[in-house]
Design a protein around this motif. Structure first.
Motif, PDB file in Angstrom:
ATOM      1  N   GLN A 102      49.815  33.130  27.149  1.00 62.67           N
ATOM      2  CA  GLN A 102      49.440  34.445  27.237  1.00 62.67           C
ATOM      3  C   GLN A 102      48.791  34.948  28.484  1.00 62.67           C
ATOM      4  O   GLN A 102      48.992  36.007  29.069  1.00 62.67           O
ATOM      5  N   GLY A 103      47.660  33.803  28.742  1.00 66.91           N
ATOM      6  CA  GLY A 103      47.036  34.262  30.335  1.00 66.91           C
ATOM      7  C   GLY A 103      48.066  34.298  31.245  1.00 66.91           C
ATOM      8  O   GLY A 103      47.932  35.069  32.451  1.00 66.91           O
ATOM      9  N   GLN A 104      48.835  33.400  31.399  1.00 64.79           N
ATOM     10  CA  GLN A 104      49.896  32.956  32.398  1.00 64.79           C
ATOM     11  C   GLN A 104      50.739  34.484  32.524  1.00 64.79           C
ATOM     12  O   GLN A 104      51.351  34.625  33.591  1.00 64.79           O
ATOM     13  N   TYR A 105      51.256  35.105  31.311  1.00 61.84           N
ATOM     14  CA  TYR A 105      52.002  36.008  31.070  1.00 61.84           C
ATOM     15  C   TYR A 105      51.139  37.082  31.788  1.00 61.84           C
ATOM     16  O   TYR A 105      51.901  38.038  32.552  1.00 61.84           O
ATOM     17  N   VAL A 107      48.912  37.255  34.178  1.00 60.88           N
ATOM     18  CA  VAL A 107      48.781  37.351  35.403  1.00 60.88           C
ATOM     19  C   VAL A 107      50.087  37.301  36.290  1.00 60.88           C
ATOM     20  O   VAL A 107      49.966  37.932  37.451  1.00 60.88           O
ATOM     21  N   GLY A 108      51.022  36.950  35.632  1.00 62.66           N
ATOM     22  CA  GLY A 108      52.538  37.417  36.324  1.00 62.66           C
ATOM     23  C   GLY A 108      52.622  38.863  36.242  1.00 62.66           C
ATOM     24  O   GLY A 108      53.101  39.297  37.055  1.00 62.66           O
ATOM     25  N   LEU A 109      52.334  39.529  35.092  1.00 66.15           N
ATOM     26  CA  LEU A 109      52.520  40.979  34.664  1.00 66.15           C
ATOM     27  C   LEU A 109      51.776  41.337  35.895  1.00 66.15           C
ATOM     28  O   LEU A 109      52.402  42.401  36.578  1.00 66.15           O
ATOM     29  N   MET A 110      50.644  41.285  36.194  1.00 64.59           N
ATOM     30  CA  MET A 110      49.762  42.001  37.018  1.00 64.59           C
ATOM     31  C   MET A 110      50.126  41.693  38.275  1.00 64.59           C
ATOM     32  O   MET A 110      50.026  42.630  39.120  1.00 64.59           O
ATOM     33  N   ALA A 111      50.669  40.469  38.686  1.00 66.80           N
ATOM     34  CA  ALA A 111      51.029  40.319  40.036  1.00 66.80           C
ATOM     35  C   ALA A 111      52.260  41.295  40.439  1.00 66.80           C
ATOM     36  O   ALA A 111      52.452  41.625  41.364  1.00 66.80           O
ATOM     37  N   ALA A 112      53.300  41.059  39.363  1.00 63.21           N
ATOM     38  CA  ALA A 112      54.151  42.014  39.643  1.00 63.21           C
ATOM     39  C   ALA A 112      54.249  43.620  39.562  1.00 63.21           C
ATOM     40  O   ALA A 112      54.826  44.086  40.400  1.00 63.21           O
ATOM     41  N   LEU A 113      53.160  43.816  38.896  1.00 65.11           N
ATOM     42  CA  LEU A 113      53.006  45.366  38.629  1.00 65.11           C
ATOM     43  C   LEU A 113      52.125  45.682  40.086  1.00 65.11           C
ATOM     44  O   LEU A 113      52.522  46.714  40.717  1.00 65.11           O
ATOM     45  N   TYR A 114      51.398  44.801  40.712  1.00 62.41           N
ATOM     46  CA  TYR A 114      50.731  45.470  42.177  1.00 62.41           C
ATOM     47  C   TYR A 114      52.195  45.495  43.052  1.00 62.41           C
ATOM     48  O   TYR A 114      51.849  46.398  43.886  1.00 62.41           O
ATOM     49  N   VAL A 115      52.879  44.474  43.084  1.00 69.12           N
ATOM     50  CA  VAL A 115      54.094  44.594  44.300  1.00 69.12           C
ATOM     51  C   VAL A 115      55.079  45.569  43.729  1.00 69.12           C
ATOM     52  O   VAL A 115      55.189  46.423  44.658  1.00 69.12           O
ATOM     53  N   GLY A 116      55.189  45.825  42.696  1.00 64.24           N
ATOM     54  CA  GLY A 116      56.020  46.709  42.044  1.00 64.24           C
ATOM     55  C   GLY A 116      55.654  48.311  42.328  1.00 64.24           C
ATOM     56  O   GLY A 116      56.570  49.225  42.705  1.00 64.24           O
ATOM     57  N   SER A 117      54.241  48.631  42.198  1.00 62.55           N
ATOM     58  CA  SER A 117      53.588  49.863  42.418  1.00 62.55           C
ATOM     59  C   SER A 117      53.454  50.209  43.927  1.00 62.55           C
ATOM     60  O   SER A 117      52.982  51.131  44.314  1.00 62.55           O
ATOM     61  N   ASN A 118      53.841  49.299  44.770  1.00 64.68           N
ATOM     62  CA  ASN A 118      53.470  49.293  46.019  1.00 64.68           C
ATOM     63  C   ASN A 118      54.863  48.930  46.895  1.00 64.68           C
ATOM     64  O   ASN A 118      55.736  48.787  46.451  1.00 64.68           O
ATOM     65  N   LEU A 129      62.770  41.157  43.917  1.00 63.99           N
ATOM     66  CA  LEU A 129      62.626  39.912  44.171  1.00 63.99           C
ATOM     67  C   LEU A 129      61.354  39.489  44.588  1.00 63.99           C
ATOM     68  O   LEU A 129      60.650  38.458  44.168  1.00 63.99           O
ATOM     69  N   LEU A 130      60.824  40.479  45.353  1.00 65.05           N
ATOM     70  CA  LEU A 130      59.246  40.116  45.684  1.00 65.05           C
ATOM     71  C   LEU A 130      58.264  40.035  44.858  1.00 65.05           C
ATOM     72  O   LEU A 130      57.409  39.295  44.485  1.00 65.05           O
ATOM     73  N   ALA A 131      58.491  41.042  43.911  1.00 66.62           N
ATOM     74  CA  ALA A 131      57.738  41.210  42.672  1.00 66.62           C
ATOM     75  C   ALA A 131      57.817  39.970  41.769  1.00 66.62           C
ATOM     76  O   ALA A 131      56.888  39.424  41.064  1.00 66.62           O
ATOM     77  N   MET A 132      59.196  39.443  41.627  1.00 69.11           N
ATOM     78  CA  MET A 132      59.485  38.406  40.842  1.00 69.11           C
ATOM     79  C   MET A 132      58.682  37.176  41.573  1.00 69.11           C
ATOM     80  O   MET A 132      58.066  36.406  40.528  1.00 69.11           O
ATOM     81  N   VAL A 133      58.845  36.901  42.647  1.00 72.62           N
ATOM     82  CA  VAL A 133      58.272  35.749  43.321  1.00 72.62           C
ATOM     83  C   VAL A 133      56.700  35.764  43.068  1.00 72.62           C
ATOM     84  O   VAL A 133      56.133  34.725  43.024  1.00 72.62           O
ATOM     85  N   ALA A 134      56.124  37.024  43.420  1.00 70.03           N
ATOM     86  CA  ALA A 134      54.611  37.112  43.012  1.00 70.03           C
ATOM     87  C   ALA A 134      54.193  36.765  41.641  1.00 70.03           C
ATOM     88  O   ALA A 134      52.976  36.231  41.365  1.00 70.03           O
ATOM     89  N   ALA A 135      55.180  37.308  40.474  1.00 69.19           N
ATOM     90  CA  ALA A 135      54.572  36.881  39.316  1.00 69.19           C
ATOM     91  C   ALA A 135      54.694  35.303  39.357  1.00 69.19           C
ATOM     92  O   ALA A 135      53.999  34.664  38.384  1.00 69.19           O
ATOM     93  N   VAL A 136      56.023  34.660  39.538  1.00 68.90           N
ATOM     94  CA  VAL A 136      56.056  33.296  39.424  1.00 68.90           C
ATOM     95  C   VAL A 136      55.040  32.529  40.093  1.00 68.90           C
ATOM     96  O   VAL A 136      54.544  31.764  39.643  1.00 68.90           O
ATOM     97  N   ALA A 137      54.580  33.093  41.175  1.00 66.76           N
ATOM     98  CA  ALA A 137      53.408  32.202  41.745  1.00 66.76           C
ATOM     99  C   ALA A 137      52.128  32.560  41.210  1.00 66.76           C
ATOM    100  O   ALA A 137      51.446  31.402  41.231  1.00 66.76           O
ATOM    101  N   ALA A 138      51.749  33.763  40.591  1.00 69.42           N
ATOM    102  CA  ALA A 138      50.712  33.929  40.097  1.00 69.42           C
ATOM    103  C   ALA A 138      50.544  33.110  38.776  1.00 69.42           C
ATOM    104  O   ALA A 138      49.509  32.184  38.495  1.00 69.42           O
ATOM    105  N   GLY A 139      51.701  33.059  38.098  1.00 65.82           N
ATOM    106  CA  GLY A 139      51.828  32.246  36.870  1.00 65.82           C
ATOM    107  C   GLY A 139      51.602  30.853  37.105  1.00 65.82           C
ATOM    108  O   GLY A 139      50.872  30.006  36.418  1.00 65.82           O
ATOM    109  N   ALA A 140      52.286  30.330  38.098  1.00 60.94           N
ATOM    110  CA  ALA A 140      52.103  29.013  38.599  1.00 60.94           C
ATOM    111  C   ALA A 140      50.751  28.344  38.992  1.00 60.94           C
ATOM    112  O   ALA A 140      50.155  27.265  38.513  1.00 60.94           O
ATOM    113  N   ALA A 270      56.278  31.584  31.975  1.00 62.25           N
ATOM    114  CA  ALA A 270      55.280  32.681  31.500  1.00 62.25           C
ATOM    115  C   ALA A 270      55.092  33.962  32.482  1.00 62.25           C
ATOM    116  O   ALA A 270      55.205  35.094  31.910  1.00 62.25           O
ATOM    117  N   GLY A 271      54.730  33.688  33.778  1.00 57.44           N
ATOM    118  CA  GLY A 271      54.648  34.685  34.412  1.00 57.44           C
ATOM    119  C   GLY A 271      55.901  35.553  34.838  1.00 57.44           C
ATOM    120  O   GLY A 271      55.801  36.777  34.980  1.00 57.44           O
TER     121      GLY A 271
END
Length: 390
Positions: A102-105, A107-118, A129-140, A270-271
């Motif tokens: 749940q937590g990894q989900y 942080v991945g969501l928030m990382a993708a949200l930040y990239v996706g809204s900018n 792709l950049l938003a997905m990479v950010a989510a994967v990195a944050a979850g990892a 999860a991210g």
């Protein structure tokens, strides 16, 4: 009887999940009957609410339109459940229980949200792709933190991942709260910015709330998981550590390294689930969502029912997603079964499935420790021969 038991043990990967599901639905039917409703009628209404009847050729065109909308919702829920279940399953293959999906989900969501809204000037493909990479990195990173704590100090992953869940939840609330650093443009609403069009996953089916392309990513993730576990050196080492870390270390495998990697990869899965949700259909997030989100915890049940296998997880995620959609107040006719009770019924069935799947481990353990004699009468000892005095 003994032969039947041996067959059940040999094929327990299929028999146990199916039997646990059937038994859970039977007990759930008794609960429905105890409320004065017809279990068969209620279950049929719940099944129709999942939209799976869309696949039947005898479904009428009018019903097919309604079923299509329901099936879209089921597959939208199915997508993150696959990712959060893989987050549990991969760590489990390494002998660890990842409660932090749940937590990894988040942080991945928030990382993708930040990239996706900018980065609005980017094209859609590189932006997504950049938003997905950010989510994967944050979850990892979030999952890897628990792995590092386990490797360095021996902190149990159950405790550390639970704590990291709450840090992610309260951290998210802080970011999007009134006056928070990432609050959206409305000063009176604790809500994030909205994902711009170039950061959204393409819609592939439907109009009102269409199914997005993230469902294909979930299917690809299942294949990637299977390949990683069964066809790579990393997967071999992860499974070896999961079976016996001492024997793995004796064989030259770095146990700590694999534990960190396993939890980091789990967090990445999860991210990615969080990214598909925010880029696929949510597009923005309010602080109250952090209090009700349960996809990471339901992923634990999905992984248990799916026996940590790719195919099992796929079907288990479809089952749990269907339960969640089919029992929603929007889908279920209150004259057939009260939706407020149906939501509790779905929780009961999920809990019973976990209980029965967990009980299977105890039964098999007793069977193996008894040397295959579990459930049989002990052999009768022959009477001692009489002594003869010569």
């Amino acid at each position: 009887m003994r032969t039947a038991w041996r067959i059940a043990v040999r094929f327990q990967g299929i028999v146990v999940p199916v039997a646990a599901t059937v038994l859970a639905f039977l007990i759930g039917g008794l609960v429905v009957a105890a409320t004065g409703h017809n279990p068969i009628t209620a279950y049929r209404a719940i099944f129709d609410g999942t939209g799976l009847n869309y696949l039947f050729p005898w479904t009428t065109e009018e019903d097919r339109l309604f079923a299509a909308r329901n099936l879209q919702q089921t597959l939208i829920i199915f997508t993150p459940l696959v990712f959060t279940a893989l987050a549990v399953a991969f760590a489990y293959r390494c002998g660890m229980f990842n409660i932090g999906g749940q937590g990894q989900y988040w942080v991945g969501l928030m990382a993708a949200l930040y990239v996706g809204s900018n980065f609005e000037s980017m094209g859609q493909l590189p932006h997504v792709l950049l938003a997905m990479v950010a989510a994967v990195a944050a979850g990892a990173i979030w999952g890897g933190l628990a792995g590092v704590m386990k490797a360095v100090s021996g902190a149990h992953e159950v405790i550390s991942t639970i704590m990291l869940n709450w840090i992610a939840i309260f951290g998210g609330k802080y970011l999007f709260e009134l006056g928070g650093p990432l609050q959206g443009p409305e000063p009176s609403i604790p809500r994030s910015d909205t994902v711009v069009d170039s950061g959204k996953l393409p819609a592939i089916w439907g109009n009102l709330q269409p199914l997005h392309a993230g469902v294909f990513l979930a299917l690809v993730a299942l294949v990637v998981y299977w390949v990683l576990i069964n066809r790579t050196t990393l997967g071999y080492e992860v499974r070896a550590v999961g079976h016996n870390p001492d024997a793995a270390a004796y064989g030259g495998i770095n146990v700590s390294r694999n534990q960190v990697l396993a939890l980091a990869i789990s967090g990445a899965f999860a991210g990615m689930g969080g990214a598909t949700d925010i880029l696929g259909w949510q597009f923005a997030i309010a602080t109250n969502v952090f209090d009700v989100g349960q996809l990471g915890f339901i992923g634990i049940a999905v992984a248990l029912l799916g026996r940590s296998g790719a195919v099992g997880i796929m079907f288990a995620a479809l089952l749990f997603a269907g339960l969640q959609v089919g029992t929603s107040t929007r889908q279920l006719d209150p004259t057939v079964f009260p939706p407020e009770l149906a939501g509790n019924l779905a929780t009961i069935i999920q809990g019973l499935i976990i209980l029965f799947v967990g009980a299977e481990f105890l039964i098999v353990l007793l069977w193996r420790r008894s040397g295959g004699r579990f459930g049989r009468r002990p052999p009768i000892e022959p009477e001692a021969a009489p002594k003869v005095n010569l």
